[in-house]
Write a protein that holds these residues in place. Structure first.
Motif, PDB file in Angstrom:
ATOM      1  N   GLY A 155       0.830  -1.205   0.000  1.00  0.00           N
ATOM      2  CA  GLY A 155       0.000   0.000   0.000  1.00  0.00           C
ATOM      3  C   GLY A 155       0.864   1.255   0.000  1.00  0.00           C
ATOM      4  N   LEU A 156       1.931   1.243   0.814  1.00  0.00           N
ATOM      5  CA  LEU A 156       2.879   2.362   0.812  1.00  0.00           C
ATOM      6  C   LEU A 156       3.500   2.539  -0.568  1.00  0.00           C
ATOM      7  N   TYR A 157       3.852   1.428  -1.189  1.00  0.00           N
ATOM      8  CA  TYR A 157       4.437   1.494  -2.532  1.00  0.00           C
ATOM      9  C   TYR A 157       3.442   2.088  -3.531  1.00  0.00           C
ATOM     10  N   ALA A 158       2.199   1.636  -3.460  1.00  0.00           N
ATOM     11  CA  ALA A 158       1.179   2.153  -4.381  1.00  0.00           C
ATOM     12  C   ALA A 158       0.975   3.648  -4.182  1.00  0.00           C
ATOM     13  N   GLY A 159       0.962   4.093  -2.928  1.00  0.00           N
ATOM     14  CA  GLY A 159       0.819   5.522  -2.662  1.00  0.00           C
ATOM     15  C   GLY A 159       2.022   6.318  -3.132  1.00  0.00           C
ATOM     16  N   GLY A 160       3.195   5.719  -3.065  1.00  0.00           N
ATOM     17  CA  GLY A 160       4.409   6.406  -3.498  1.00  0.00           C
ATOM     18  C   GLY A 160       4.528   6.514  -4.999  1.00  0.00           C
ATOM     19  N   SER A 190       8.468  -6.400  -0.588  1.00  0.00           N
ATOM     20  CA  SER A 190       7.577  -5.280  -0.302  1.00  0.00           C
ATOM     21  C   SER A 190       8.354  -4.108   0.283  1.00  0.00           C
ATOM     22  N   GLY A 191       9.239  -4.380   1.232  1.00  0.00           N
ATOM     23  CA  GLY A 191      10.063  -3.321   1.813  1.00  0.00           C
ATOM     24  C   GLY A 191      11.005  -2.698   0.803  1.00  0.00           C
ATOM     25  N   LEU A 192      11.588  -3.519  -0.064  1.00  0.00           N
ATOM     26  CA  LEU A 192      12.472  -2.992  -1.104  1.00  0.00           C
ATOM     27  C   LEU A 192      11.721  -2.071  -2.056  1.00  0.00           C
ATOM     28  N   LEU A 193      10.480  -2.428  -2.383  1.00  0.00           N
ATOM     29  CA  LEU A 193       9.678  -1.575  -3.259  1.00  0.00           C
ATOM     30  C   LEU A 193       9.391  -0.234  -2.602  1.00  0.00           C
ATOM     31  N   VAL A 194       9.086  -0.247  -1.309  1.00  0.00           N
ATOM     32  CA  VAL A 194       8.808   1.012  -0.608  1.00  0.00           C
ATOM     33  C   VAL A 194      10.069   1.863  -0.521  1.00  0.00           C
ATOM     34  N   ALA A 212      12.792   1.826  -2.457  1.00  0.00           N
ATOM     35  CA  ALA A 212      13.339   2.269  -3.738  1.00  0.00           C
ATOM     36  C   ALA A 212      12.313   2.993  -4.605  1.00  0.00           C
ATOM     37  N   VAL A 213      11.038   2.696  -4.439  1.00  0.00           N
ATOM     38  CA  VAL A 213       9.926   3.232  -5.244  1.00  0.00           C
ATOM     39  C   VAL A 213      10.268   3.205  -6.731  1.00  0.00           C
ATOM     40  N   PRO A 214      10.570   2.020  -7.256  1.00  0.00           N
ATOM     41  CA  PRO A 214      10.845   1.954  -8.692  1.00  0.00           C
ATOM     42  C   PRO A 214       9.571   2.181  -9.494  1.00  0.00           C
ATOM     43  N   SER A 217       8.548  13.831   4.688  1.00  0.00           N
ATOM     44  CA  SER A 217       9.087  13.800   3.330  1.00  0.00           C
ATOM     45  C   SER A 217       8.997  12.372   2.813  1.00  0.00           C
ATOM     46  N   TRP A 218       9.359  12.200   1.552  1.00  0.00           N
ATOM     47  CA  TRP A 218       9.384  10.852   0.995  1.00  0.00           C
ATOM     48  C   TRP A 218      10.519  10.041   1.594  1.00  0.00           C
ATOM     49  N   GLN A 219      11.510  10.724   2.132  1.00  0.00           N
ATOM     50  CA  GLN A 219      12.589  10.000   2.804  1.00  0.00           C
ATOM     51  C   GLN A 219      12.065   9.263   4.031  1.00  0.00           C
ATOM     52  N   ALA A 220      11.081   9.844   4.715  1.00  0.00           N
ATOM     53  CA  ALA A 220      10.483   9.167   5.872  1.00  0.00           C
ATOM     54  C   ALA A 220       9.719   7.928   5.432  1.00  0.00           C
ATOM     55  N   VAL A 221       9.039   8.009   4.278  1.00  0.00           N
ATOM     56  CA  VAL A 221       8.344   6.831   3.741  1.00  0.00           C
ATOM     57  C   VAL A 221       9.363   5.752   3.392  1.00  0.00           C
ATOM     58  N   ARG A 222      10.471   6.164   2.823  1.00  0.00           N
ATOM     59  CA  ARG A 222      11.527   5.196   2.512  1.00  0.00           C
ATOM     60  C   ARG A 222      12.112   4.595   3.780  1.00  0.00           C
ATOM     61  N   GLY A 223      12.136   5.365   4.861  1.00  0.00           N
ATOM     62  CA  GLY A 223      12.581   4.838   6.148  1.00  0.00           C
ATOM     63  C   GLY A 223      11.663   3.735   6.647  1.00  0.00           C
ATOM     64  N   ILE A 224      10.360   3.896   6.417  1.00  0.00           N
ATOM     65  CA  ILE A 224       9.412   2.835   6.760  1.00  0.00           C
ATOM     66  C   ILE A 224       9.709   1.595   5.920  1.00  0.00           C
ATOM     67  N   GLY A 225      10.047   1.811   4.640  1.00  0.00           N
ATOM     68  CA  GLY A 225      10.433   0.695   3.778  1.00  0.00           C
ATOM     69  C   GLY A 225      11.658  -0.034   4.306  1.00  0.00           C
ATOM     70  N   LEU A 226      12.623   0.710   4.846  1.00  0.00           N
ATOM     71  CA  LEU A 226      13.811   0.081   5.432  1.00  0.00           C
ATOM     72  C   LEU A 226      13.439  -0.735   6.671  1.00  0.00           C
ATOM     73  N   ALA A 227      12.461  -0.253   7.445  1.00  0.00           N
ATOM     74  CA  ALA A 227      12.004  -1.028   8.601  1.00  0.00           C
ATOM     75  C   ALA A 227      11.337  -2.327   8.150  1.00  0.00           C
ATOM     76  N   ILE A 228      10.574  -2.276   7.059  1.00  0.00           N
ATOM     77  CA  ILE A 228       9.941  -3.495   6.531  1.00  0.00           C
ATOM     78  C   ILE A 228      11.009  -4.448   6.006  1.00  0.00           C
ATOM     79  N   ILE A 229      12.051  -3.909   5.378  1.00  0.00           N
ATOM     80  CA  ILE A 229      13.165  -4.741   4.912  1.00  0.00           C
ATOM     81  C   ILE A 229      13.824  -5.439   6.103  1.00  0.00           C
TER      82      ILE A 229
END
Length: 167
Positions: A28-33, A77-81, A83-85, A144-156
């Motif tokens: 969901g985070l990835y889709a929003g990003g 899923s975490g990698l997608l959040v 990196a937001v490819p 910022s989007w960096q904070a969203v990416r930080g959530i992705g790192l937590a999922i990773i």
């Protein structure tokens, strides 16, 4: 339920709930990003794939090393959040369906018995994915989007721990 992993026994059920939340919320985070009209396609594809995989699991289709597959899906899923490819929308949709189908085939979701169980499962899945989409918007606007990416790192990190502790 307690299972034995490489490092010893651990309790499985709360981990499954957190794992599914990390998987669904992460996508969901990835889709929003990603944005661009994909916000609803990725979650719907994920849920459709997950339900299809669950039906196949109910019909007797099994995949080897299901725990490792589910842990890998969380890691992806975490990698997608993080990196937001971006790519073709159809590729992102197919990827979401495949991730959902593999998660459903892993068999870590309680198998619905009656129609009300199916309805509540679908609504719960939609709520978890929608929470991820909403969280990406809230966090990106508040910080910022960096904070969203930080959530992705937590999922990773959570996915990596799962891979290590998966029996």
């Amino acid at each position: 339920m307690t299972v034995t992993a490489l490092t010893g026994p651990f309790y499985l059920m709360p981990i499954n709930s957190l794992t599914m939340l990390a998987l669904l919320g992460g996508l969901g985070l990835y889709a929003g990003g990603v944005g661009g009209g994909v916000e609803w396609r990725i979650p719907i594809g994920l849920i459709a794939g997950l339900l299809g995989g669950l039906v196949a699991f109910m019909l007797g289709v099994r995949i080897p090393h299901a725990g490792l597959v589910l842990s890998s899906m969380v890691l992806i899923s975490g990698l997608l959040v993080a990196a937001v490819p971006r790519g073709p929308q159809m590729l992102m949709l197919v990827g979401a369906v495949v991730i959902g189908a593999l998660a459903g085939l892993a068999g870590f979701i309680a198998v619905p018995v009656v129609l009300l169980d199916w309805v509540s499962l679908i609504l719960g899945l939609m709520l978890a994915v929608a929470a991820g989409v909403g969280l990406s918007v809230i966090v990106s606007q508040a910080m910022s989007w960096q904070a969203v990416r930080g959530i992705g790192l937590a999922i990773i990190a959570y996915g990596a721990v799962l891979l290590f502790f998966t029996p």
